[in-house]
Design an enzyme around this catalytic site. Structure first.
Site, PDB file in Angstrom:
ATOM      1  N   LYS A 148     -45.622  34.290 -20.110  1.00  0.00           N
ATOM      2  CA  LYS A 148     -46.324  34.637 -21.308  1.00  0.00           C
ATOM      3  C   LYS A 148     -47.281  33.636 -21.384  1.00  0.00           C
ATOM      4  O   LYS A 148     -47.783  32.507 -21.058  1.00  0.00           O
ATOM      5  CB  LYS A 148     -45.530  34.685 -22.497  1.00  0.00           C
ATOM      6  CG  LYS A 148     -45.236  33.407 -23.409  1.00  0.00           C
ATOM      7  CD  LYS A 148     -44.473  33.749 -24.531  1.00  0.00           C
ATOM      8  CE  LYS A 148     -45.381  33.828 -25.763  1.00  0.00           C
ATOM      9  NZ  LYS A 148     -45.368  32.582 -26.340  1.00  0.00           N
ATOM     10  N   LYS A 182     -31.852  32.390 -23.475  1.00  0.00           N
ATOM     11  CA  LYS A 182     -30.983  31.701 -24.502  1.00  0.00           C
ATOM     12  C   LYS A 182     -29.601  32.284 -24.748  1.00  0.00           C
ATOM     13  O   LYS A 182     -29.493  33.516 -24.891  1.00  0.00           O
ATOM     14  CB  LYS A 182     -31.645  31.452 -26.165  1.00  0.00           C
ATOM     15  CG  LYS A 182     -32.978  30.828 -25.963  1.00  0.00           C
ATOM     16  CD  LYS A 182     -33.497  30.700 -27.444  1.00  0.00           C
ATOM     17  CE  LYS A 182     -34.896  30.200 -27.455  1.00  0.00           C
ATOM     18  NZ  LYS A 182     -34.859  28.713 -27.295  1.00  0.00           N
ATOM     19  N   GLU A 216     -39.877  26.559 -36.880  1.00  0.00           N
ATOM     20  CA  GLU A 216     -40.164  25.311 -36.038  1.00  0.00           C
ATOM     21  C   GLU A 216     -40.754  24.000 -37.067  1.00  0.00           C
ATOM     22  O   GLU A 216     -41.181  24.409 -38.016  1.00  0.00           O
ATOM     23  CB  GLU A 216     -41.058  25.545 -34.985  1.00  0.00           C
ATOM     24  CG  GLU A 216     -40.825  26.590 -34.059  1.00  0.00           C
ATOM     25  CD  GLU A 216     -41.680  26.765 -32.869  1.00  0.00           C
ATOM     26  OE1 GLU A 216     -41.532  26.091 -31.912  1.00  0.00           O
ATOM     27  OE2 GLU A 216     -42.698  27.546 -33.235  1.00  0.00           O
ATOM     28  N   HIS A 240     -41.235  37.149 -28.590  1.00  0.00           N
ATOM     29  CA  HIS A 240     -39.739  36.475 -28.876  1.00  0.00           C
ATOM     30  C   HIS A 240     -38.963  37.377 -30.073  1.00  0.00           C
ATOM     31  O   HIS A 240     -37.898  37.743 -29.961  1.00  0.00           O
ATOM     32  CB  HIS A 240     -39.869  35.018 -29.432  1.00  0.00           C
ATOM     33  CG  HIS A 240     -40.477  34.362 -28.325  1.00  0.00           C
ATOM     34  ND1 HIS A 240     -40.443  34.494 -27.188  1.00  0.00           N
ATOM     35  CD2 HIS A 240     -41.280  33.204 -28.482  1.00  0.00           C
ATOM     36  CE1 HIS A 240     -41.097  33.411 -26.314  1.00  0.00           C
ATOM     37  NE2 HIS A 240     -41.715  32.658 -27.190  1.00  0.00           N
ATOM     38  N   LYS A 331     -44.877  27.491 -38.043  1.00  0.00           N
ATOM     39  CA  LYS A 331     -44.775  26.008 -37.540  1.00  0.00           C
ATOM     40  C   LYS A 331     -44.888  25.241 -38.755  1.00  0.00           C
ATOM     41  O   LYS A 331     -45.281  25.547 -40.133  1.00  0.00           O
ATOM     42  CB  LYS A 331     -46.221  25.862 -36.918  1.00  0.00           C
ATOM     43  CG  LYS A 331     -46.416  26.795 -35.754  1.00  0.00           C
ATOM     44  CD  LYS A 331     -45.720  26.643 -34.513  1.00  0.00           C
ATOM     45  CE  LYS A 331     -46.201  27.336 -33.180  1.00  0.00           C
ATOM     46  NZ  LYS A 331     -44.982  27.310 -32.190  1.00  0.00           N
TER      47      LYS A 331
END
Ligand code: BG6
Length: 483
Positions: A148, A182, A216, A240, A331
């Site tokens: 990506k 994952k 995150e 995602h 973030k």
């Protein structure tokens, strides 16, 4: 429990961009771990290809250093690393020109699987594909792996698909979304389709809503240039979170095979309603106690790019009509925590009378850290004080439940690279899926641009802007805590 390693066939894996950050951080360490597990054939070769001049010895040194930096000490030992790097080679190449291609062609072995990892910027995808084809380096069984971002909107994704399709068939193209690699994400399918327990309840009649959070703690410092042109919508939601949404919402495929799974995912994306203005909140982190703001990190004083998104999504089909799915990613949030929470409705009638503060069943699939699953159930509070109900978690940490094997959860990349060699595309995105995802995100982005929307500021270390909390409050719900 002893881990089962299924050997793969012999291969030559060429990594374009073989000296770059992704190769050093993820691809090479992933291959090393497969080597350690005994899965990499003895004669298999990793061929680094990049612009710089270097010999095999130089490349082996570079990847040894990468392993020392990115593989935990407990997994490293000098002899194994030496044996592993002995399978690596290097060849200089000019992706846009002619230099190096004949040498690469001469280097490839006949009769082994050829895989080409495009660990480079998207502008090189086309030129690399063409040259592999024109120099007859790729055969009908060869695979290319593309990273990506796959385009930045529908138009550019279509153009990329077209350019790749002129040299390779769809069955040879592996578009990576590392979230699909994952372990817990794959477990989602196992839990849904390997058990009878959940599936009958997995619909709007029993599910109140679903929350998907990927939080995150890192900022965008160091990659602000890329990020500022992308933002959370393009960087995380379009790929995602969309993939997670597909796996949670899709119908059971008839088989666990690539097209059956991807057909079902595609149907989910196509069933998504357009998102209304009041269903989405964008945020941008501000400076905090000496840590830089998004504006400083991106080095763009006028940036209106979002580092946070919360949104309400509707899948308009029989299964999900009326059950909102809330997505949230950002973030510099309070914690690194990713999870999917399926919040079930209350029982239709409480035989125990009103129970203040009861919150019903929730199935939480924790993606990271502490991979595992947790089902909140109601029981009687112990003691003689009458029939008082409480909720307790039925908790399963994969690390604890699976012992050694569970504690050693493979990184997404090692699984995905081996799938490329095995020729299994189930965990890779098909061209039409990527296009459908852009077709859904494009109008959302276009609407912000048209209105000149600015993201709401939020504090580093928080759960995002206040408005994101309101998004659920106004529906009479609340976000799970990020912790
Ligand atoms: C990448 C994004 O694809 O995924 C990054 O570009 C993000 O911005 C990363 O930080 C998150 O991946 P993970 O595996 O650390 O959750």
């Amino acid at each position: 429990m002893v881990s089962r390693v299924i050997p793969v066939d012999d291969f030559d894996l060429v990594i374009f961009g073989g000296t770059g950050d992704l190769a050093r951080r993820k691809i090479i360490p992933g291959l090393y771990r497969r080597f350690l597990a005994g899965q990499m054939p003895e004669k298999a070769r990793i061929i680094g290809a990049a612009r710089g001049e270097m010999d095999d010895a130089g490349y082996r040194k570079l990847i040894t250093d990468a392993l020392n930096e990115f593989v935990p000490a407990s997994k490293r030992d000098a002899t194994t690393i030496e044996d592993f790097v002995a399978q690596a080679h290097y060849t200089p190449i000019d992706a846009m020109g002619d230099a190096g291609w004949k040498d690469l062609a001469a280097l490839m072995r006949p009769d082994v699987i050829r895989a080409f990892y495009f660990s480079v910027g998207p502008r090189l995808f086309g030129p690399l594909a063409e040259r592999l084809h024109d120099h007859k380096i790729a055969d009908d069984d060869s695979r290319i792996v593309v990273e990506k971002p796959f385009g930045r909107d529908l138009e550019s994704a279509r153009a990329l698909n077209k350019v790749l399709a002129s040299s390779f068939d769809e069955h040879q193209i592996y578009r990576i979304d590392h979230y699909l690699g994952k372990e817990t994400v794959q477990n989602l399918m196992a839990v849904r389709f390997g058990n009878i327990l959940f599936e009958p309840l997995w619909n709007a009649q029993y599910v109140d809503h679903i929350q998907i959070t990927v939080a995150e703690t890192v900022g965008v410092g160091g990659r602000g240039g890329y990020y500022d042109k992308s933002g959370a919508m393009r960087d995380m939601i379009q790929n995602h979170l969309m993939q997670l949404l597909c796996l949670i919402a899709m119908e059971p495929p008839s088989h666990f095979d690539p097209d059956a799974v991807r057909d079902e995912k595609l149907k989910v994306i196509r069933a998504l309603d357009p998102v209304e203005r009041d269903e989405i909140v964008r945020g941008q982190y501000r400076a905090d106690d000496g840590s830089p703001s998004y504006i400083e990190d991106s080095e763009n004083p006028k940036s209106t790019t979002e580092s946070f998104i919360a949104m309400r999504v509707h899948v308009s089909n029989w299964r999900w009509k009326g059950t909102p799915i809330y997505l949230r990613t950002g973030k510099k949030l309070r914690a690194r925590a990713s999870e999917i929470a399926v919040v079930f409705k209350d029982p239709p009638h409480s035989i125990f009378g009103p129970q203040e503060g009861r919150r019903g069943n929730v199935l939480v699939i924790r993606l990271q850290p502490d991979e595992g699953m947790n089902l909140r159930v109601t029981i009687k509070e112990p003691g003689p004080g009458g029939m008082r109900l409480i909720e307790v978690p039925l908790d399963m940490s994969f690390a604890e439940a699976l012992g050694e094997e569970g504690a050693d959860i493979p990184d997404a990349y090692e699984r995905l690279i081996m799938d490329v060699i095995r020729g299994n595309q189930t965990l890779f995105m098909r061209g039409d899926e990527v296009e459908a995802a852009w077709a859904w995100t494009d109008p959302i982005i276009a609407a912000w641009e048209e209105r000149g929307d600015k993201p709401k500021p939020y504090d580093a270390g928080s759960s995002g802007p206040e408005d994101a909390l309101m998004l659920l409050h106004k529906d009479g719900r609340r976000w799970r805590e990020i912790k």
